[in-house]
Design a protein around this motif. Sequence first.
Motif, PDB file in Angstrom:
ATOM      1  N   LEU A   1       0.706  -1.354   0.034  1.00 49.33           N
ATOM      2  CA  LEU A   1      -0.019   0.007  -0.112  1.00 49.33           C
ATOM      3  C   LEU A   1       0.713   1.248   0.037  1.00 49.33           C
ATOM      4  O   LEU A   1       0.370   2.152  -0.657  1.00 49.33           O
ATOM      5  CB  LEU A   1      -1.121  -0.062   1.063  1.00 49.33           C
TER       6      LEU A   1
ATOM      7  N   ALA B   1      -0.143   3.497  -3.405  1.00 48.78           N
ATOM      8  CA  ALA B   1      -1.611   4.094  -3.229  1.00 48.78           C
ATOM      9  C   ALA B   1      -1.422   5.564  -2.449  1.00 48.78           C
ATOM     10  O   ALA B   1      -2.335   6.341  -2.819  1.00 48.78           O
ATOM     11  CB  ALA B   1      -2.255   3.110  -2.093  1.00 48.78           C
TER      12      ALA B   1
ATOM     13  N   SER C   1      -3.684   0.939 -10.378  1.00 52.36           N
ATOM     14  CA  SER C   1      -4.861   0.082  -9.602  1.00 52.36           C
ATOM     15  C   SER C   1      -5.252   0.881  -8.412  1.00 52.36           C
ATOM     16  O   SER C   1      -6.615   0.805  -8.143  1.00 52.36           O
ATOM     17  CB  SER C   1      -4.163  -1.302  -9.266  1.00 52.36           C
ATOM     18  N   ALA C   2      -4.432   1.593  -7.536  1.00 49.43           N
ATOM     19  CA  ALA C   2      -4.832   2.019  -6.666  1.00 49.43           C
ATOM     20  C   ALA C   2      -5.907   3.461  -6.991  1.00 49.43           C
ATOM     21  O   ALA C   2      -6.668   3.750  -6.469  1.00 49.43           O
ATOM     22  CB  ALA C   2      -3.785   2.729  -5.510  1.00 49.43           C
TER      23      ALA C   2
ATOM     24  N   GLN D   1      -9.325   2.734  -8.113  1.00 50.72           N
ATOM     25  CA  GLN D   1     -10.204   2.348  -6.621  1.00 50.72           C
ATOM     26  C   GLN D   1     -10.389   3.560  -5.644  1.00 50.72           C
ATOM     27  O   GLN D   1     -11.759   3.532  -5.454  1.00 50.72           O
ATOM     28  CB  GLN D   1      -9.668   1.338  -5.825  1.00 50.72           C
ATOM     29  N   ILE D   2      -9.613   4.316  -5.716  1.00 51.24           N
ATOM     30  CA  ILE D   2      -9.550   5.761  -4.764  1.00 51.24           C
ATOM     31  C   ILE D   2     -10.667   6.535  -5.487  1.00 51.24           C
ATOM     32  O   ILE D   2     -11.538   7.133  -5.085  1.00 51.24           O
ATOM     33  CB  ILE D   2      -8.340   6.125  -4.704  1.00 51.24           C
TER      34      ILE D   2
ATOM     35  N   VAL E   1      -5.247   6.240   3.203  1.00 50.27           N
ATOM     36  CA  VAL E   1      -4.738   4.910   2.360  1.00 50.27           C
ATOM     37  C   VAL E   1      -5.177   3.862   3.566  1.00 50.27           C
ATOM     38  O   VAL E   1      -5.871   3.048   3.068  1.00 50.27           O
ATOM     39  CB  VAL E   1      -3.507   4.864   1.811  1.00 50.27           C
TER      40      VAL E   1
ATOM     41  N   ALA F   1      -8.016   1.163   3.189  1.00 55.95           N
ATOM     42  CA  ALA F   1      -7.698  -0.241   3.072  1.00 55.95           C
ATOM     43  C   ALA F   1      -8.816  -1.006   4.088  1.00 55.95           C
ATOM     44  O   ALA F   1      -9.099  -2.274   4.059  1.00 55.95           O
ATOM     45  CB  ALA F   1      -6.452  -0.537   3.047  1.00 55.95           C
TER      46      ALA F   1
ATOM     47  N   LEU G   1     -10.172  -0.232  -0.625  1.00 60.90           N
ATOM     48  CA  LEU G   1      -9.037  -0.376  -1.313  1.00 60.90           C
ATOM     49  C   LEU G   1      -8.395  -1.570  -1.237  1.00 60.90           C
ATOM     50  O   LEU G   1      -7.995  -1.970  -0.143  1.00 60.90           O
ATOM     51  CB  LEU G   1      -7.942   0.814  -0.909  1.00 60.90           C
TER      52      LEU G   1
ATOM     53  N   PRO H   1      -5.739  -4.390  -1.523  1.00 61.81           N
ATOM     54  CA  PRO H   1      -4.446  -4.742  -2.072  1.00 61.81           C
ATOM     55  C   PRO H   1      -4.324  -5.854  -2.990  1.00 61.81           C
ATOM     56  O   PRO H   1      -5.142  -6.773  -2.953  1.00 61.81           O
ATOM     57  CB  PRO H   1      -3.737  -5.103  -0.561  1.00 61.81           C
TER      58      PRO H   1
ATOM     59  N   LYS I   1       1.060  -5.462  -7.340  1.00 65.54           N
ATOM     60  CA  LYS I   1       2.293  -5.115  -6.778  1.00 65.54           C
ATOM     61  C   LYS I   1       3.145  -6.310  -6.606  1.00 65.54           C
ATOM     62  O   LYS I   1       2.254  -7.700  -6.197  1.00 65.54           O
ATOM     63  CB  LYS I   1       1.916  -4.428  -5.394  1.00 65.54           C
TER      64      LYS I   1
END
Lengths: 344, 344
Positions: B153, B157, B186-187, B190-191, B302, B306, B311, B313, B339
């Motif tokens: 993360l 992120a 990819s983060a 989602q965010i 972040v 999560a 979010l 991982p 990741k």
Amino acid sequence: MRAVLLTRHGGPDALEYREDVPDPEPGPGEVRIRVRAAALNNTDLWTREGAYGAPDDPDAVHGWRREAFVFPRIQGADVAGGIDAVGPGVPATRIGERVLVDPMLYDGDERALVDTDYLGSERDGGFAELVTVPAANAHAVRSDLDDAELASLPTAATTAMRMLGRAGLAAGETVLVTGASGGVGSAAVQIAKDRGAVVVAVAGAAKHEAIRALGADVVVDREADLLGALHAAGIDSVDVVADVVAGPSFGALLRALAPLGRYVVAGAIAGPVVETDLRTIYLRQLTVVGSSFGTHADFAAVVDLAARGALRPLVAGRYPLAELGRAQADFVAKGFVGKLVVLP
Amino acid sequence: MRAVLLTRHGGPDALEYREDVPDPEPGPGEVRIRVRAAALNNTDLWTREGAYGAPDDPDAVHGWRREAFVFPRIQGADVAGGIDAVGPGVPATRIGERVLVDPMLYDGDERALVDTDYLGSERDGGFAELVTVPAANAHAVRSDLDDAELASLPTAATTAMRMLGRAGLAAGETVLVTGASGGVGSAAVQIAKDRGAVVVAVAGAAKHEAIRALGADVVVDREADLLGALHAAGIDSVDVVADVVAGPSFGALLRALAPLGRYVVAGAIAGPVVETDLRTIYLRQLTVVGSSFGTHADFAAVVDLAARGALRPLVAGRYPLAELGRAQADFVAKGFVGKLVVLP
């Protein structure tokens, strides 16, 4: 009426001075203004030349909207004069009013400004004896300034106002202004001083004294190595760059910025296609801000600033309407500080 | 202890796996962490290669600070593990705490972030059995996530969080995310969904399904003509572009923006030196925002995201520490979504 028509994209000969142009009539919600002064701007020349390119073709011939331009067109965005007729829905009491025109012809918010009609581009402007505009854009003025001085303000100073606003220039910050002898630059120097900023101005050597008289704290020669000249003046970096020049200087202007610095651009007289190292932008967390024209609020702020003497109109030359061509030649030669104005 | 040392700027052979590295001791105000997972980031490779250039020389060999780099260095910014020792001034009660490290080692405000020390760059990081960090950067976590998931993360992120924050992405706006299969991308997908934005993601064909599963509303193939693909999807323009790719796609990414649109960049895997038509920026009144790392507040956001499952991982590969070289080769080949993590 007498007017100068832009007949096509091209050189100075694309402009045609005529004395038989039909008088325009004000439509609903419009006023007609007898033009007493109309200022020149870079955008007149860029539109005449079609120098705005296209999004996917830098060399395409277009006006600022980058779409087909309607000819013939009377250019001239910055108009001072008197209302001599009103259209339906506008009180006749406005006839005789002394006015300065806000040339950004949009309704709505900041988003609408981006696609605004611009006087002298999407609609006939002030290089003529008469012009019609929406009544709301003709602002009554009581001022000791003469018509040429008033006409020197709208596009240039409003553009400068929006640039510094979009860059978020705050009191105590340092701003570097390029093209400081021009209309936008000379206004930016004064507006920035009024905001309490430290002003570094870039201009040709012959104009340094005039730029200092506007309030610039440091003047750097345009031929000098920028970063070296800044360091010699004891300036490690600047918080904001307000640029209308770009071209080969672009890289050095970005490198002059402090971390989190903002570069704002509203023109690129030395060339709009530049190379950028995005690492400099993201590692220093810089912001590059595009700005064009100004909002109605910016226009009002400019008029207010001029009224309280914090923004001095700089009229460097006055020409008869028939000599617009000569005025534009002088404009291109850049041997002056401030604005050139035609007096129909 | 076992650790991987970066011995110089260079290729994979600049990394040296050793089993005889002295254990680090926590200094005043520091904790020592037994590393259970450390994630890979692009910046590890760019630092190893010295791929950050210099302000006035794009080809200069430098780490992200663009100054002389101190070797040997243990890289690895994103660390999850347990505190096994504390330095003077840190309560011994913290020993045994499960922690995730905020790798941005700065005190102060956003300005200080720009010159932050970054774990694994200005200070030894987590590609080792043990690492020391300021106690304030070791955040206690209670989480169902495993160590590799936690370690995935921090940098990616948090970078994505700051990018979208600096671009001012608002609910209902449309954002285009490049490199959507990567850690930052990819983060960001989602965010952005969590913020109520419409998300257009750009990724290679093999990864489209995975990106859709993250919540992307539209997925565009990275080989496609971007503007054509957007129009085919019924999207005229986007409000924000969040980019870590740049290179040849830069011009099209700017042209995809709506008036007043914002392009934010935090990396340029396809090439950082790009050509820009400043007219596109100023006529459309666009903003180009540089962003790097994230603030401590971004890190906290972040962790919060999560914790509430917004979010996810995405750990695509786990490697022993000794196989960091193989992990980096897989990282470069980009045949995964999310990741890669080493487990000391």
